[in-house]
Scaffold this active site. Structure first.
Site, PDB file in Angstrom:
ATOM      1  CE1 TYR A 185      -3.328  -2.837   0.831  1.00 23.71           C
ATOM      2  CE2 TYR A 185      -4.561  -0.865   1.419  1.00 23.71           C
ATOM      3  CZ  TYR A 185      -4.539  -2.209   1.107  1.00 23.71           C
ATOM      4  OH  TYR A 185      -5.705  -2.917   1.082  1.00 23.71           O
ATOM      5  CG  ASP A 236     -13.867  -7.196   2.614  1.00 27.07           C
ATOM      6  OD1 ASP A 236     -13.606  -6.496   3.615  1.00 27.07           O
ATOM      7  OD2 ASP A 236     -14.360  -6.725   1.563  1.00 27.07           O
ATOM      8  CG  ASP A 245      -1.892 -20.418  -1.163  1.00 28.72           C
ATOM      9  OD1 ASP A 245      -1.314 -20.448  -0.055  1.00 28.72           O
ATOM     10  OD2 ASP A 245      -1.416 -20.966  -2.181  1.00 28.72           O
ATOM     11  CE  LYS A 266       1.865 -17.639  -2.743  1.00 32.42           C
ATOM     12  NZ  LYS A 266       1.017 -18.840  -2.842  1.00 32.42           N
ATOM     13  CG  ASP A 295      -8.170  -4.853   2.070  1.00 32.32           C
ATOM     14  OD1 ASP A 295      -9.130  -4.423   2.747  1.00 32.32           O
ATOM     15  OD2 ASP A 295      -8.129  -4.798   0.829  1.00 32.32           O
TER      16      ASP A 295
HETATM   17  C1  IPM Z   1     -10.289  -1.206   4.334  1.00 31.54           C
HETATM   18  C2  IPM Z   1     -10.393  -0.653   2.927  1.00 31.54           C
HETATM   19  C3  IPM Z   1      -9.181   0.201   2.610  1.00 31.54           C
HETATM   20  C4  IPM Z   1      -7.968  -0.706   2.659  1.00 31.54           C
HETATM   21  C5  IPM Z   1      -9.227   0.956   1.264  1.00 31.54           C
HETATM   22  C6  IPM Z   1     -10.466   1.776   1.120  1.00 31.54           C
HETATM   23  C7  IPM Z   1      -8.007   1.819   1.096  1.00 31.54           C
HETATM   24  O1  IPM Z   1     -10.578  -1.668   2.007  1.00 31.54           O
HETATM   25  O2  IPM Z   1     -10.183  -0.415   5.277  1.00 31.54           O
HETATM   26  O3  IPM Z   1     -10.346  -2.423   4.514  1.00 31.54           O
HETATM   27  O4  IPM Z   1      -7.669  -1.411   1.682  1.00 31.54           O
HETATM   28  O5  IPM Z   1      -7.290  -0.703   3.692  1.00 31.54           O
HETATM   29 MN    MN Z   2     -10.956  -3.608   2.920  1.00 32.23          MN
END
Ligand code: IPM
Ligand code: MN
Ligand code: NAD
Length: 356
Positions: free
Chosen positions: A141, A247, A219, A186, A243
């Site tokens: 990032y 999710d 993975d 990884k 990240d």
């Molecule tokens: C999160 C989001 C952010 C990230 C984006 C919006 C930059 O996806 O906070 O999880 O990737 O950190």
């Molecule tokens: Mn995110």
């Protein structure tokens, strides 16, 4: 107590879920006799419109002066074109870097009443209680970037010091839980991961010998997370893997809208935000799930303000609301009447009680 909270509602459903988070914060202040100074500040896409900057200087200085930052979500199609000169997301990364919040805590708990809300089988997700510790201010990032018409580059870089400090945060948290730490990398392909594995192993062996440390390739971890999620206690990983995996992990709990987060640095100040984005597909309809934001408010109370009882009261009110079936559309069973964002917030506030 008196405390200053900088509030960055952002874009899309950001302001909708933040409205409920703020109502909860005010209700806690009233119930426990605190004075919270809440300052709304432009951030993200709305700040690109008003200040030509996703993180205006005035917003950043207010965040630096606050005891904690409460954030909704930023971003949206209006600012997402590949050639867009200014991006809301860039403001978020700058904020995290400026506040030095290198440790992003993303707890995943499956509420007993919601085992049926997950797309996974209830017997797989029941009882899940894990904690992701995501490195937040390094890695791909923040590395050098380059793009021209023919070629693009994102550099991924980590220093031993960055890996040491995030390992320590995760290891201390594991000591307060079930003493199991899983480091995800990884290392079969990436040099940064090989350094990560080496440093993590050394820090845990020297400073946290009471922990069980396991290394897992990312993975395989993505697979294991939905095969046997109860196996995990604390997971530590680099920025991008964290990240993506969180999710995925949100779906254990039932919805992306349920997961809170706390981003911490060396001091007590932190950034608190649900892990989801601005959800352009449902924005403006008043149906977003506010529980991730409300649970982020609970983390703010506990971790930045030291208000443990208040945090617990808010978490219990959320649990009670969920237990009584207070569900927004993303977690409501088909054919049942779902609550609006506002009604879900109300369901929490009406169940808030002072302990004892
Ligand atoms: C999160 C989001 C952010 C990230 C984006 C919006 C930059 O996806 O906070 O999880 O990737 O950190
Ligand atoms: Mn995110
Ligand atoms: P998203 O997280 O906004 O949405 C993904 C899916 O989850 C959508 O179907 C959405 O409706 C649903 N969802 C998310 N939050 C929900 C909630 N509270 N209640 C009910 N459903 C919810 O991800 P995306 O659509 O890929 O990204 C949209 C924008 O958000 C992008 O610009 C992205 O960069 C940004 N983003 C910002 C943050 C942040 O501010 N921290 C985090 C992630 C994504």
């Amino acid at each position: 107590m008196k405390a200053r909270v900088a509030v960055l509602a952002g874009d899309g459903i950001g302001p909708e879920v933040i409205a409920e988070g703020l109502r909860c914060l005010r209700a806690i202040a009233g119930l426990f006799g605190h004075e919270f100074e809440l300052t709304l500040l432009p951030f993200g896409g709305v700040a690109i419109e008003s200040h030509a900057d996703p993180l205006p200087e005035s917003t950043l200085s207010a965040c630096l002066a606050a005891d904690a930052v409460l954030l909704g979500a930023i971003g949206g199609p209006k600012w997402s074109a590949p050639q867009a000169p200014l991006r809301p997301e860039a403001g978020l990364l700058r904020l995290r870097a400026a506040l030095g919040t290198f440790a992003n805590l993303r707890p995943v708990r499956v509420h007993a009443a919601l085992a049926d809300a997950s797309t996974l089988k209830a017997d797989v997700v029941q009882g899940v209680d894990l904690l992701f510790v995501r490195e937040l201010t390094g890695g791909i990032y923040f590395g050098d970037k380059h793009r021209d018409a023919e070629r693009a580059t994102d550099v991924c870089s980590y220093t031993a010091a960055e890996i040491e400090r995030i390992t320590r945060v995760a290891a201390r948290l594991a000591q307060s839980r079930r003493r199991r730490l899983t480091s995800i990398d990884k290392a079969n392909v990436l040099e940064t991961s090989r350094l990560w594995r080496e440093v993590c192993t050394r820090v845990v062996a020297r400073e946290f010998p009471d922990l069980t440390l396991e290394h897992m390739l990312v993975d395989a971890a993505a697979m294991h997370l939905i095969r046997a999620p109860r196996d995990f206690d604390v997971l530590v990983t680099e920025n991008m893997f964290g990240d993506i995996l969180t999710d995925e992990a949100a779906m254990l709990a039932g919805s992306l809208g349920l997961l809170p987060s706390a981003s911490l640095g060396e001091g007590r100040r932190g950034i608190y935000e649900p892990i989801h984005g601005s959800a352009p597909d449902i924005a403006g309809r008043g149906i977003a799930n506010p529980y991730g934001t409300i649970l982020s408010v609970a983390l703010l109370l506990r971790l930045s303000l030291g208000l443990d009882a208040e945090a617990g009261a808010l978490e219990q009110a959320v649990a009670a609301a969920l237990g009584d079936g207070a569900r927004t559309p993303d977690i409501a069973p088909a054919g049942t009447r779902a609550l609006s964002t506002r009604e879900a917030g109300e369901a929490v506030i009406s169940r808030l009680q002072r302990p004892g």
